[in-house]
Design a protein around this motif. Sequence first.
Motif, short mmCIF file in Angstrom:
data_model
loop_
_atom_site.label_atom_id
_atom_site.label_comp_id
_atom_site.label_asym_id
_atom_site.label_seq_id
_atom_site.Cartn_x
_atom_site.Cartn_y
_atom_site.Cartn_z
N GLU A 1 1.95 -4.88 -8.17
CA GLU A 1 1.59 -3.95 -7.11
C GLU A 1 1.33 -4.66 -5.79
N SER A 2 0.93 -5.93 -5.84
CA SER A 2 0.59 -6.62 -4.60
C SER A 2 1.62 -7.68 -4.26
N SER A 3 2.87 -7.50 -4.68
CA SER A 3 3.85 -8.59 -4.55
C SER A 3 4.14 -8.97 -3.10
N SER A 4 4.23 -8.02 -2.20
CA SER A 4 4.52 -8.38 -0.80
C SER A 4 3.35 -9.15 -0.18
N SER A 5 2.13 -8.67 -0.45
CA SER A 5 0.95 -9.38 0.08
C SER A 5 0.92 -10.81 -0.45
N PHE A 6 1.16 -10.95 -1.76
CA PHE A 6 1.16 -12.28 -2.37
C PHE A 6 2.19 -13.19 -1.71
N ALA A 7 3.40 -12.66 -1.51
CA ALA A 7 4.47 -13.47 -0.94
C ALA A 7 4.06 -13.96 0.45
N ALA A 8 3.47 -13.06 1.23
CA ALA A 8 3.08 -13.44 2.59
C ALA A 8 1.98 -14.51 2.56
N ILE A 9 0.95 -14.27 1.74
CA ILE A 9 -0.16 -15.24 1.66
C ILE A 9 0.35 -16.58 1.13
N LEU B 1 0.83 -1.20 0.00
CA LEU B 1 0.00 0.00 0.00
C LEU B 1 0.86 1.25 0.00
N GLU B 2 1.93 1.22 0.77
CA GLU B 2 2.82 2.38 0.85
C GLU B 2 3.41 2.67 -0.53
N ALA B 3 3.90 1.62 -1.16
CA ALA B 3 4.48 1.79 -2.50
C ALA B 3 3.42 2.27 -3.48
N LYS C 1 -7.15 1.29 -3.91
CA LYS C 1 -8.27 0.85 -3.08
C LYS C 1 -8.42 -0.68 -3.14
N ARG C 2 -8.27 -1.23 -4.34
CA ARG C 2 -8.44 -2.67 -4.49
C ARG C 2 -7.33 -3.46 -3.80
N LEU C 3 -6.18 -2.81 -3.63
CA LEU C 3 -5.03 -3.46 -2.98
C LEU C 3 -5.24 -3.68 -1.49
N ASP C 4 -6.02 -2.80 -0.87
CA ASP C 4 -6.07 -2.70 0.60
C ASP C 4 -6.83 -3.85 1.24
N LEU C 5 -6.08 -4.74 1.90
CA LEU C 5 -6.69 -5.87 2.61
C LEU C 5 -7.11 -5.49 4.02
#
Lengths: 476, 476
Positions: B158-166, B56-58, B74-78
């Motif tokens: 854009e969501s690479s960190s979230s993806f890696a964590a999940i 989100l920051e990026a 907005k769509r990124l925000d979990l």
Amino acid sequence: MSLTNATPLEVAQAARLGSRKLAVLSTEERNAALTAIYTALADGKDEVLAANAKDLEAANKAAAGGTLSASLVKRLDLGKPGKYEDMLQGILDVRELEDPINRTTAKTLLDDNLTLSRITCPIGVLLIIFEARPEVIANISALAIKSGNAAILKGGRESSSSFAAIASIISKALASTAVPSDCLQLVQTHDVIADLLKQDAYIDLCIPRGGNKLVRYVKDTTTIPVLGHADGICSTYLCADYPVEKATKIIIDAKTSYPAGCNALEQLLVEESALSTTLPSIAEALLQKGVSLRCDPASLSALKARLDPHSAALLQEAGPEDFDTEFLDYILAIKTVATLDEAISHINAHSSHHTDAILTLSESTAKSFLAAIDSSSVYWNTSTRMADGQRYGFGTEVGISTNKIHSRGPVGLEGLTIYKWVIVGDAQVSAEYGAGGKAWKHQVLPVDSSSEQEFVARDEQEREILRRFRAQRAYD
Amino acid sequence: MSLTNATPLEVAQAARLGSRKLAVLSTEERNAALTAIYTALADGKDEVLAANAKDLEAANKAAAGGTLSASLVKRLDLGKPGKYEDMLQGILDVRELEDPINRTTAKTLLDDNLTLSRITCPIGVLLIIFEARPEVIANISALAIKSGNAAILKGGRESSSSFAAIASIISKALASTAVPSDCLQLVQTHDVIADLLKQDAYIDLCIPRGGNKLVRYVKDTTTIPVLGHADGICSTYLCADYPVEKATKIIIDAKTSYPAGCNALEQLLVEESALSTTLPSIAEALLQKGVSLRCDPASLSALKARLDPHSAALLQEAGPEDFDTEFLDYILAIKTVATLDEAISHINAHSSHHTDAILTLSESTAKSFLAAIDSSSVYWNTSTRMADGQRYGFGTEVGISTNKIHSRGPVGLEGLTIYKWVIVGDAQVSAEYGAGGKAWKHQVLPVDSSSEQEFVARDEQEREILRRFRAQRAYD
């Protein structure tokens, strides 16, 4: 139908417009068109056979000159006893099949006075590319009209006179029916395939009926979905527990009843312990039928030790390529496997996902095989040659699909349909439902439009009657 | 699941091998994997949200710099209230759905001791390409495992960190289950899409979830079958007989409840005689909601004559391109048509075959429309926004398909399955049947493996009971 000089774009557009009209005709109107085609082709037999004789004469010359195969010449001949009558009967057979469109296959009550139905309908415009057999034009025309699809037919040059004659007769016959003649487009110009394959805005499905080379070319060339199969590399896994007489009967049928068929057996996998028990007798029977056996080292040495010297001398060594080859001939590759898992892995890696069989008395072994093999047809204790629309009870088939979507295995009329979702409501809107609003009912309703659905209980009273009868039975 | 640096070929091969193992797991084993993923993601919420905060920051920086849209951020925000919980609930919802595989959907007695069954099975390997939403990874993983399919997931950068964590959490969770971790492959390398789209030997179906541009690129690039829709140009045909209040309610919902949705209304066709009766009031309501109306000459002059000057001044002239445009915004094109046929022809030529509706009190007009419109969903007296898997009762959807084969409209678990044909015999062979031989029985047998088939009469005795009851009823 018209023998046309129009461009591929014009052909595709005309077929699309024709398909819109055909899609809304009644069962009776489509069946009446099949009757008209049948009658006209019966009346026009002499005319068609005269045209066919011209094709045959040219083909025989080409065959004599070595530019055409004898088997192709054979496939061209409509004058063989019974062949024309079979073609005519095929049209009537298709007419008698249940109408595949306008069937309700699922129904849900979304809310009061708001129902969702799934209703079968034609796909739209089919492009059928085929090689020699001139009777295909009558067969495909019947299937297309029955299923409400327009069809563009591109035939081979060898049968051009036969096609022209059949096309002209069908065209005249359709003029007296409700089916627009644009629904069937016959294309004979030689170099239009590439351009037809570009008409993805107007053509919904392409069905190439011909050899491996044609199918691969079509699949690699177009973005239109393609239904069919390039190869038929079928395998059978022989377990040691299976009786030798039954195994021999099945394997002889699979390999020799029609070796040129895509469902013919090409690879026999043999459980290790069967090498010295059932395999020798099966191999002997195959050799007597003139089948060349290409054996892996284990099966080769087992057979050499057990067959008489004359038979043993006929055995061949298999190369690795023999396990990725569609022979379409009196040749069988034989491979020894140690376990069921090895058989499954080999088949999933080397078969063409067409039809594969296991021969065993063990239900658990068979069930593991049937579940794990990723092929369009998987058999327990029967011949791979069973893979055929007529044998499956479809009446007829447009081909056999090794696709992983839409339609798999022998494809009948059902494979030429899709469905649309129909909602009938009374001004209910999406924003009324969900968080804080009304709840969806999502109640599954019975569908009773098809004959196989005729004996579904239609309401709670009928369900109760079935429940009571079943409870009574269980009690008896 | 592994966040991988493997080549696209290696990824596809590993998924294929994983899919073989997944396909034969039991319902319980697949459901247990969903429970494990649910629990692990519930426990790992803080970890995922911390990673999401980095994305989100990026993204916020990129948005401030103008290189990313605010709606994408907005769509990124979990972390939005309820969003993470919805993602978790989605996994449980999928787990509770009926198992779509290993269902017998047709059964035929070919001959004594020779039965043919059609049994549903997974397609194999899915390639899912999606854009921003990180929750899709959990949703698609659940759908893939439930339906027995391996999945290669290619997410947006854009969501690479979230993806890696999940991905890391799901991977650990799967290690304790029967589902091989190779069944879910997460690909994040930027430039691999083109190479993944070449792996047609290992990937069976591609589902692009994103904008028009992504879908068109995928469709034009690959020979792998593609499921999805590029455009959602939905139309509604307003007949003059339809009450103005209901029409207004439906059209306002269709256009304004979520204009960015693919099922939002983009074109209103108006029967000529409604121009002076119901259209003005509907147009007024749309203008009040902030919808720009792009009118053809007839509707423009009718509305100008009837709306107050302020409203009339807001009306715009439609250009021809407005009838081939997916606005995804508060814009509606309005076209006048003289006849039902004109409405049908316009929609079949200009809609994207997604969802189209008619508003009328006439059953015969509606039926003609529903039959003739060639779209995946066709509605009578309701809003195009109904086109959605959840609303249709599928529990969830992988997307909406405008394909003409396989699966059409909202696609649920059923669209991720195909079938295989299974024959169980006792050494019957093909050469025994046909001319001069045994006859096929081809007797349709009841299938009772699915809940909706529970009340099909199972044998002649049960059929007779239903017949008698129905005859009695008719007599009463």
